[in-house]
Design a protein around this motif. Structure first.
Motif, PDB file in Angstrom:
ATOM      1  N   MET A  47     -11.714 -85.012  26.834  1.00  0.00           N
ATOM      2  CA  MET A  47     -11.604 -84.142  28.009  1.00  0.00           C
ATOM      3  C   MET A  47     -10.283 -83.357  27.948  1.00  0.00           C
ATOM      4  N   SER A  48     -10.365 -82.068  28.201  1.00  0.00           N
ATOM      5  CA  SER A  48      -9.140 -81.267  28.079  1.00  0.00           C
ATOM      6  C   SER A  48      -8.278 -81.394  29.340  1.00  0.00           C
ATOM      7  N   THR A  49      -7.003 -81.200  29.162  1.00  0.00           N
ATOM      8  CA  THR A  49      -6.084 -81.257  30.304  1.00  0.00           C
ATOM      9  C   THR A  49      -5.442 -79.891  30.488  1.00  0.00           C
ATOM     10  N   THR A  50      -5.015 -79.633  31.703  1.00  0.00           N
ATOM     11  CA  THR A  50      -4.321 -78.371  31.958  1.00  0.00           C
ATOM     12  C   THR A  50      -2.880 -78.704  32.320  1.00  0.00           C
ATOM     13  N   GLU A  51      -2.103 -77.652  32.520  1.00  0.00           N
ATOM     14  CA  GLU A  51      -0.687 -77.830  32.862  1.00  0.00           C
ATOM     15  C   GLU A  51      -0.493 -78.721  34.093  1.00  0.00           C
ATOM     16  N   ARG A  52      -1.428 -78.600  35.044  1.00  0.00           N
ATOM     17  CA  ARG A  52      -1.257 -79.347  36.293  1.00  0.00           C
ATOM     18  C   ARG A  52      -1.538 -80.839  36.126  1.00  0.00           C
ATOM     19  N   ASP A  53      -2.187 -81.220  35.015  1.00  0.00           N
ATOM     20  CA  ASP A  53      -2.408 -82.641  34.731  1.00  0.00           C
ATOM     21  C   ASP A  53      -1.214 -83.243  33.983  1.00  0.00           C
ATOM     22  N   ARG A  54      -0.463 -82.365  33.309  1.00  0.00           N
ATOM     23  CA  ARG A  54       0.548 -82.842  32.372  1.00  0.00           C
ATOM     24  C   ARG A  54       1.765 -83.443  33.084  1.00  0.00           C
ATOM     25  N   LEU A  55       2.371 -84.424  32.411  1.00  0.00           N
ATOM     26  CA  LEU A  55       3.553 -85.099  32.974  1.00  0.00           C
ATOM     27  C   LEU A  55       4.693 -85.034  31.962  1.00  0.00           C
ATOM     28  N   ASP A  56       4.724 -83.979  31.177  1.00  0.00           N
ATOM     29  CA  ASP A  56       5.672 -83.917  30.058  1.00  0.00           C
ATOM     30  C   ASP A  56       7.107 -84.212  30.462  1.00  0.00           C
ATOM     31  N   GLY A  57       7.668 -85.222  29.791  1.00  0.00           N
ATOM     32  CA  GLY A  57       9.076 -85.567  29.973  1.00  0.00           C
ATOM     33  C   GLY A  57       9.408 -86.246  31.294  1.00  0.00           C
ATOM     34  N   ARG A  58       8.413 -86.507  32.142  1.00  0.00           N
ATOM     35  CA  ARG A  58       8.766 -87.100  33.451  1.00  0.00           C
ATOM     36  C   ARG A  58       9.172 -88.562  33.269  1.00  0.00           C
ATOM     37  N   ARG A  59      10.313 -88.861  33.822  1.00  0.00           N
ATOM     38  CA  ARG A  59      10.893 -90.191  33.704  1.00  0.00           C
ATOM     39  C   ARG A  59      10.118 -91.139  34.617  1.00  0.00           C
ATOM     40  N   THR A  60       9.478 -92.146  33.998  1.00  0.00           N
ATOM     41  CA  THR A  60       8.508 -92.967  34.714  1.00  0.00           C
ATOM     42  C   THR A  60       8.779 -94.446  34.476  1.00  0.00           C
ATOM     43  N   LEU A  61       8.543 -95.262  35.520  1.00  0.00           N
ATOM     44  CA  LEU A  61       8.559 -96.721  35.341  1.00  0.00           C
ATOM     45  C   LEU A  61       7.217 -97.262  35.811  1.00  0.00           C
ATOM     46  N   VAL A  62       6.598 -98.081  34.955  1.00  0.00           N
ATOM     47  CA  VAL A  62       5.379 -98.804  35.335  1.00  0.00           C
ATOM     48  C   VAL A  62       5.709-100.288  35.267  1.00  0.00           C
ATOM     49  N   THR A  63       5.705-100.964  36.425  1.00  0.00           N
ATOM     50  CA  THR A  63       5.948-102.414  36.409  1.00  0.00           C
ATOM     51  C   THR A  63       4.622-103.112  36.091  1.00  0.00           C
ATOM     52  N   GLY A  64       4.703-104.262  35.419  1.00  0.00           N
ATOM     53  CA  GLY A  64       3.470-104.974  35.067  1.00  0.00           C
ATOM     54  C   GLY A  64       2.622-104.174  34.097  1.00  0.00           C
ATOM     55  N   GLY A  65       3.289-103.540  33.145  1.00  0.00           N
ATOM     56  CA  GLY A  65       2.576-102.608  32.270  1.00  0.00           C
ATOM     57  C   GLY A  65       2.128-103.175  30.939  1.00  0.00           C
ATOM     58  N   THR A  66       2.087-104.501  30.790  1.00  0.00           N
ATOM     59  CA  THR A  66       1.725-105.043  29.472  1.00  0.00           C
ATOM     60  C   THR A  66       0.286-105.535  29.366  1.00  0.00           C
ATOM     61  N   ARG A  67      -0.357-105.718  30.498  1.00  0.00           N
ATOM     62  CA  ARG A  67      -1.754-106.200  30.477  1.00  0.00           C
ATOM     63  C   ARG A  67      -2.550-105.472  31.552  1.00  0.00           C
ATOM     64  N   GLY A  68      -3.873-105.701  31.510  1.00  0.00           N
ATOM     65  CA  GLY A  68      -4.740-105.236  32.585  1.00  0.00           C
ATOM     66  C   GLY A  68      -4.548-103.776  32.947  1.00  0.00           C
ATOM     67  N   SER A  69      -4.582-103.496  34.249  1.00  0.00           N
ATOM     68  CA  SER A  69      -4.496-102.110  34.717  1.00  0.00           C
ATOM     69  C   SER A  69      -3.197-101.463  34.285  1.00  0.00           C
ATOM     70  N   GLY A  70      -2.097-102.212  34.364  1.00  0.00           N
ATOM     71  CA  GLY A  70      -0.785-101.648  34.048  1.00  0.00           C
ATOM     72  C   GLY A  70      -0.733-101.117  32.626  1.00  0.00           C
ATOM     73  N   GLN A  71      -1.301-101.874  31.701  1.00  0.00           N
ATOM     74  CA  GLN A  71      -1.309-101.458  30.291  1.00  0.00           C
ATOM     75  C   GLN A  71      -2.082-100.132  30.138  1.00  0.00           C
ATOM     76  N   ALA A  72      -3.220-100.037  30.821  1.00  0.00           N
ATOM     77  CA  ALA A  72      -4.016 -98.803  30.748  1.00  0.00           C
ATOM     78  C   ALA A  72      -3.273 -97.638  31.400  1.00  0.00           C
ATOM     79  N   VAL A  73      -2.550 -97.935  32.484  1.00  0.00           N
ATOM     80  CA  VAL A  73      -1.778 -96.883  33.166  1.00  0.00           C
ATOM     81  C   VAL A  73      -0.687 -96.347  32.230  1.00  0.00           C
ATOM     82  N   VAL A  74       0.000 -97.252  31.557  1.00  0.00           N
ATOM     83  CA  VAL A  74       1.061 -96.838  30.624  1.00  0.00           C
ATOM     84  C   VAL A  74       0.466 -95.926  29.549  1.00  0.00           C
ATOM     85  N   ALA A  75      -0.661 -96.329  28.972  1.00  0.00           N
ATOM     86  CA  ALA A  75      -1.288 -95.528  27.907  1.00  0.00           C
ATOM     87  C   ALA A  75      -1.656 -94.141  28.433  1.00  0.00           C
TER      88      ALA A  75
END
Ligand SMILES: NC(=O)c1ccc[n+]([C@@H]2O[C@H](COP(=O)([O-])OP(=O)(O)OC[C@H]3O[C@@H](n4cnc5c(N)ncnc54)[C@H](OP(=O)(O)O)[C@@H]3O)[C@@H](O)[C@H]2O)c1
Length: 261
Positions: A1-29
């Motif tokens: 699926m293609s993305t547009t500029e409004r979907d992009r998060l280029d360079g945005r400084r982000t923290l995902v807690t609980g990001g190693t398994r389950g939903s968090g892991q998918a969110v990080v990816a």
């Protein structure tokens, strides 16, 4: 699926807690796919973790853990996006009388105060920057509490939702959007293990065990729980500029499990 500029998060400084398994892991990816610079936290860094330079080991159910995490993140300046995924329940079965003060406090620390403490440490920099996005992970249990083993969890998630709404009202004038995502069941590795154990105990199949879980919830109209990628897609949308006027909202993603409006 293609993305547009409004979907992009280029360079945005982000923290995902609980990001190693389950939903968090998918969110990080998903957020990395969209170009975000994603930091990840959990209590333990998985062996061979691919981005150790973007990982912080911290127990976010304790003040010391959130403090460690917040200090490390703050070293690089303000966050653009904070997705607080950590949550869960460890209270044993037995209903209201079986849950001790200690178990109540464990659930409240894990499911409510972790987010409160982390926000208190990290959001002032967002306020100063004048922009940012915060997402809290709730649960449909805040409106459909199950009493056998998860009542303290449900109550803590209820408080998290109320807190999240008030925070949204306070921070929206500063350019910060705060929202809640409330899943029903999710097809995580933990859920598959749980089904396996149920099937083994009853001598039935995985499918029969799953039907029993759905029946205990009063049925799941969609016929299945959400996939972690579907949770991640919703997060990707909510933190993007496409959601720029969504503030203080709760997005339920439960295949129709909550039967009421
Ligand atoms: N799974 C569901 O069916 C479901 C349903 C409704 C709502 N939710 C909510 O959705 C969110 C994600 O659930 P999930 O089932 O996808 O997650 P999960 O598979 O249980 O993964 C939990 C993640 O959080 C980390 N974690 C757990 N306790 C932690 C702590 N005290 N400090 C720091 N990190 C911790 C884990 O790593 P470590 O173990 O290494 O710390 C892991 O990365 C939670 O808020 C949950 O309440 C889940």
């Amino acid at each position: 699926m293609s993305t547009t500029e409004r979907d992009r998060l280029d360079g945005r400084r982000t923290l995902v807690t609980g990001g190693t398994r389950g939903s968090g892991q998918a969110v990080v990816a998903r957020l990395r796919e969209l170009g975000a610079d994603v930091w990840v936290s959990a209590r333990t860094m998985p062996a061979g973790y691919e981005r150790p330079d973007r990982f912080v080991e911290a127990d976010t159910s304790t003040p010391e853990g959130t403090d460690t995490l917040a200090r490390r993140i703050a070293e690089g300046g303000a966050l653009d996006i904070l997705v607080h995924v950590v949550g869960g329940s460890t209270t044993p079965p037995g209903g209201f009388a079986a849950a001790t003060d200690e178990q109540w406090l464990t659930e409240i620390n894990l499911n409510l105060l972790g987010a409160v403490r982390l926000d208190r440490a990290l959001l002032p920099a967002m306020v100063e920057a004048g922009s940012g996005v915060v997402l809290h992970f709730g649960s449909i249990q805040r409106q459909m509490p199950l009493h056998e083993a998860t009542l303290p969890y449900a109550a803590a998630k209820g408080a998290l939702r109320t807190y999240s709404k008030g925070l949204a009202n306070e921070l929206a004038p500063h350019g910060i959007r705060v929202n809640t995502i409330s899943p029903g069941g999710i097809e995580t590795e933990g859920y598959e293990d749980f089904l396996g154990k149920l099937a083994e105990a009853s001598g039935g199949t995985r499918e029969e065990a799953e039907q029993g879980v759905h029946a205990a919830l009063g049925g799941v109209p969609l016929g299945r729980f959400a996939r972690t990628e579907e949770i991640a897609d919703l997060v990707g949308f909510l933190v993007s500029d496409r959601a720029s006027s969504i503030v203080g909202a709760e997005y339920v993603i439960d295949g129709g499990t909550v039967p009421t409006v």
